[in-house]
Write a protein that holds these residues in place. Structure first.
Motif, PDB file in Angstrom:
ATOM      1  N   LEU A  23      19.157 -47.375   0.365  1.00  7.45           N
ATOM      2  CA  LEU A  23      17.989 -47.745   1.152  1.00  7.45           C
ATOM      3  C   LEU A  23      16.801 -47.984   0.224  1.00  7.45           C
ATOM      4  N   LYS A  24      16.039 -49.026   0.488  1.00  8.53           N
ATOM      5  CA  LYS A  24      14.834 -49.294  -0.279  1.00  8.53           C
ATOM      6  C   LYS A  24      13.677 -49.534   0.692  1.00  8.53           C
ATOM      7  N   ILE A  25      12.574 -48.812   0.477  1.00  5.28           N
ATOM      8  CA  ILE A  25      11.374 -48.945   1.302  1.00  5.28           C
ATOM      9  C   ILE A  25      10.219 -49.334   0.397  1.00  5.28           C
ATOM     10  N   GLU A  26       9.598 -50.462   0.693  1.00  4.31           N
ATOM     11  CA  GLU A  26       8.521 -50.974  -0.143  1.00  4.31           C
ATOM     12  C   GLU A  26       7.176 -50.353   0.236  1.00  4.31           C
ATOM     13  N   LYS A  27       6.235 -50.438  -0.662  1.00  2.00           N
ATOM     14  CA  LYS A  27       4.888 -49.916  -0.423  1.00  2.00           C
ATOM     15  C   LYS A  27       4.252 -50.611   0.785  1.00  2.00           C
ATOM     16  N   GLY A  28       3.631 -49.803   1.652  1.00  4.94           N
ATOM     17  CA  GLY A  28       2.903 -50.346   2.786  1.00  4.94           C
ATOM     18  C   GLY A  28       3.731 -50.590   4.030  1.00  4.94           C
ATOM     19  N   GLU A  29       5.024 -50.293   3.991  1.00  6.93           N
ATOM     20  CA  GLU A  29       5.857 -50.496   5.187  1.00  6.93           C
ATOM     21  C   GLU A  29       5.628 -49.387   6.209  1.00  6.93           C
ATOM     22  N   PHE A  30       5.855 -49.724   7.481  1.00  5.16           N
ATOM     23  CA  PHE A  30       5.861 -48.744   8.569  1.00  5.16           C
ATOM     24  C   PHE A  30       7.288 -48.708   9.098  1.00  5.16           C
ATOM     25  N   VAL A  31       7.988 -47.621   8.807  1.00  9.80           N
ATOM     26  CA  VAL A  31       9.418 -47.503   9.104  1.00  9.80           C
ATOM     27  C   VAL A  31       9.652 -46.366  10.093  1.00  9.80           C
ATOM     28  N   ALA A  32      10.411 -46.633  11.134  1.00  5.14           N
ATOM     29  CA  ALA A  32      10.810 -45.596  12.087  1.00  5.14           C
ATOM     30  C   ALA A  32      12.293 -45.314  11.934  1.00  5.14           C
ATOM     31  N   VAL A  33      12.630 -44.037  11.825  1.00  5.11           N
ATOM     32  CA  VAL A  33      14.028 -43.613  11.708  1.00  5.11           C
ATOM     33  C   VAL A  33      14.444 -43.035  13.059  1.00  5.11           C
ATOM     34  N   ILE A  34      15.469 -43.628  13.667  1.00  2.00           N
ATOM     35  CA  ILE A  34      15.895 -43.202  14.995  1.00  2.00           C
ATOM     36  C   ILE A  34      17.365 -42.797  14.986  1.00  2.00           C
ATOM     37  N   GLY A  35      17.756 -42.048  16.023  1.00  2.00           N
ATOM     38  CA  GLY A  35      19.132 -41.581  16.151  1.00  2.00           C
ATOM     39  C   GLY A  35      19.170 -40.279  16.922  1.00  2.00           C
ATOM     40  N   LEU A  36      20.364 -39.811  17.223  1.00  2.00           N
ATOM     41  CA  LEU A  36      20.534 -38.575  17.977  1.00  2.00           C
ATOM     42  C   LEU A  36      20.039 -37.370  17.185  1.00  2.00           C
ATOM     43  N   SER A  37      19.740 -36.286  17.880  1.00  2.00           N
ATOM     44  CA  SER A  37      19.433 -35.024  17.211  1.00  2.00           C
ATOM     45  C   SER A  37      20.640 -34.609  16.368  1.00  2.00           C
ATOM     46  N   GLY A  38      20.375 -34.199  15.129  1.00  3.50           N
ATOM     47  CA  GLY A  38      21.463 -33.806  14.241  1.00  3.50           C
ATOM     48  C   GLY A  38      22.102 -34.952  13.494  1.00  3.50           C
ATOM     49  N   ALA A  39      21.572 -36.159  13.672  1.00  2.00           N
ATOM     50  CA  ALA A  39      22.165 -37.323  13.007  1.00  2.00           C
ATOM     51  C   ALA A  39      21.845 -37.379  11.519  1.00  2.00           C
ATOM     52  N   GLY A  40      20.770 -36.672  11.111  1.00  3.11           N
ATOM     53  CA  GLY A  40      20.382 -36.680   9.703  1.00  3.11           C
ATOM     54  C   GLY A  40      19.010 -37.285   9.460  1.00  3.11           C
ATOM     55  N   LYS A  41      18.256 -37.548  10.530  1.00  5.54           N
ATOM     56  CA  LYS A  41      16.951 -38.206  10.396  1.00  5.54           C
ATOM     57  C   LYS A  41      15.961 -37.347   9.605  1.00  5.54           C
ATOM     58  N   SER A  42      15.808 -36.086  10.005  1.00  8.65           N
ATOM     59  CA  SER A  42      14.866 -35.201   9.320  1.00  8.65           C
ATOM     60  C   SER A  42      15.275 -34.974   7.872  1.00  8.65           C
ATOM     61  N   THR A  43      16.562 -34.799   7.647  1.00  9.14           N
ATOM     62  CA  THR A  43      17.047 -34.606   6.281  1.00  9.14           C
ATOM     63  C   THR A  43      16.696 -35.807   5.417  1.00  9.14           C
ATOM     64  N   LEU A  44      16.853 -36.996   5.967  1.00 11.77           N
ATOM     65  CA  LEU A  44      16.568 -38.218   5.226  1.00 11.77           C
ATOM     66  C   LEU A  44      15.128 -38.244   4.721  1.00 11.77           C
ATOM     67  N   ILE A  45      14.164 -37.977   5.616  1.00 10.97           N
ATOM     68  CA  ILE A  45      12.774 -38.080   5.182  1.00 10.97           C
ATOM     69  C   ILE A  45      12.353 -36.867   4.338  1.00 10.97           C
ATOM     70  N   ARG A  46      12.969 -35.713   4.572  1.00 11.08           N
ATOM     71  CA  ARG A  46      12.589 -34.523   3.806  1.00 11.08           C
ATOM     72  C   ARG A  46      13.144 -34.530   2.389  1.00 11.08           C
ATOM     73  N   CYS A  47      14.130 -35.375   2.133  1.00 11.75           N
ATOM     74  CA  CYS A  47      14.597 -35.533   0.751  1.00 11.75           C
ATOM     75  C   CYS A  47      13.562 -36.278  -0.088  1.00 11.75           C
ATOM     76  N   ILE A  48      12.745 -37.106   0.546  1.00 15.88           N
ATOM     77  CA  ILE A  48      11.788 -37.930  -0.187  1.00 15.88           C
ATOM     78  C   ILE A  48      10.771 -37.075  -0.929  1.00 15.88           C
ATOM     79  N   ASN A  49      10.329 -35.960  -0.300  1.00 12.18           N
ATOM     80  CA  ASN A  49       9.339 -35.104  -0.984  1.00 12.18           C
ATOM     81  C   ASN A  49       9.960 -33.814  -1.522  1.00 12.18           C
ATOM     82  N   ARG A  50      11.273 -33.800  -1.678  1.00  7.65           N
ATOM     83  CA  ARG A  50      12.008 -32.672  -2.260  1.00  7.65           C
ATOM     84  C   ARG A  50      11.933 -31.406  -1.414  1.00  7.65           C
ATOM     85  N   MET A  51      11.669 -31.541  -0.099  1.00  3.02           N
ATOM     86  CA  MET A  51      11.845 -30.376   0.764  1.00  3.02           C
ATOM     87  C   MET A  51      13.321 -30.025   0.828  1.00  3.02           C
ATOM     88  N   HIS A  52      14.166 -31.061   0.712  1.00  2.00           N
ATOM     89  CA  HIS A  52      15.606 -30.870   0.583  1.00  2.00           C
ATOM     90  C   HIS A  52      16.058 -31.572  -0.689  1.00  2.00           C
TER      91      HIS A  52
END
Length: 260
Positions: A23-52
């Motif tokens: 996955l590549k996200i460019e500067k200035g984009e507005f991105v929404a991550v959708i899916g069922l609970s438990g699909a991995g959405k929170s994990t995906l964004i929390r890896c970006i700032n090393r929470m995971h």
């Protein structure tokens, strides 16, 4: 700005939260991550700032290999990435102004941390951030006297005071009513456009995601199953993201650059 390369995240020995994320996200984009609970959405964004921490692969943010950061490097890196939570994480028994000033604590010399004395520059930054989200008039009101929407705006102001390059939001409107949700989402959109801050948001409200985000990432069972413009998302694509059905789906339906 942000690039996932063959990223996996496993909890314990067998729970695969993310699988082969590219996955590549460019500067200035507005991105929404959708899916069922438990699909991995929170994990995906929390890896970006090393929470995971990722288990394998590579995660690069503005040329920095995130997994290689250690100690003070991680703290310095996180200063560039704002994080908004569903639960606000505010100190409710003190004022809005003091809650925003908390964002400067990691940078303070030891004596300022002890005395709680903030410079004029930091105070002006805090007040400016409150003005940016439309609650400057609430600066000296206790947080526990505010509505849920106002508290979320305080959390957003506290993050803006850091002057971040990236804004991560984990279900920021989940506990808000529709009217207040619109106000908060308008804030996110304005900040994204006027300040050129990348916004990556995990959100359950599909209709809101389609209205505000320019790009939708659909996650199911730890995998990206759709990645494309919000205006190209159809009922068939949503059915595939949430139910795993793809009867009648074609490459044209997914659109260029989407994942199947």
């Amino acid at each position: 700005m942000i690039e996932f390369i063959n990223v996996d995240k496993t909890y314990g020995k067998s729970v695969k939260a993310l699988q082969q994320i590219n996955l590549k996200i460019e500067k200035g984009e507005f991105v929404a991550v959708i899916g069922l609970s438990g699909a991995g959405k929170s994990t995906l964004i929390r890896c970006i700032n090393r929470m995971h921490d990722i288990t394998s692969g590579s995660l690069v943010v503005d040329g920095i290999e995130v997994g290689e950061l250690r100690g003070k490097e991680i703290r310095k890196f996180r200063r560039r990435i704002g994080m908004i939570f569903q639960s606000f994480h505010l100190v409710t028994r003190t004022t809005v102004f003091k809650n925003v000033l908390v964002s400067f604590v990691p940078e303070l010399p030891f004596w300022r941390k002890v005395t709680g004395i903030f410079s004029k520059e930091w105070k002006l930054k805090a007040l400016t951030a409150l003005d940016q989200v439309g609650i400057l008039d609430k600066a000296y009101v206790r947080v526990d006297q505010l509505s849920g929407g106002q508290q979320q705006r305080v959390a957003l102001a506290r993050t803006l005071a850091q002057n971040p390059d990236i804004l991560l939001a984990d279900e920021p409107i989940a506990s808000l009513d529709p009217v207040t949700s619109k106000q908060v989402m308008d804030d996110f959109k304005r900040i994204n456009q006027q300040m050129d801050i990348s916004v990556i948001m995990n959100i359950h409200h599909v209709e809101v995601a389609l209205e505000y985000a320019e790009r939708i990432i659909g996650v199911r069972e730890g995998q990206i199953v759709y990645d494309g413009p919000s205006q190209e998302v159809t009922d068939e694509i949503l059915d595939y993201i949430y139910k795993g059905r793809k009867e009648g789906m074609t490459a044209e339906v997914y659109g260029e650059g989407a994942y199947v």
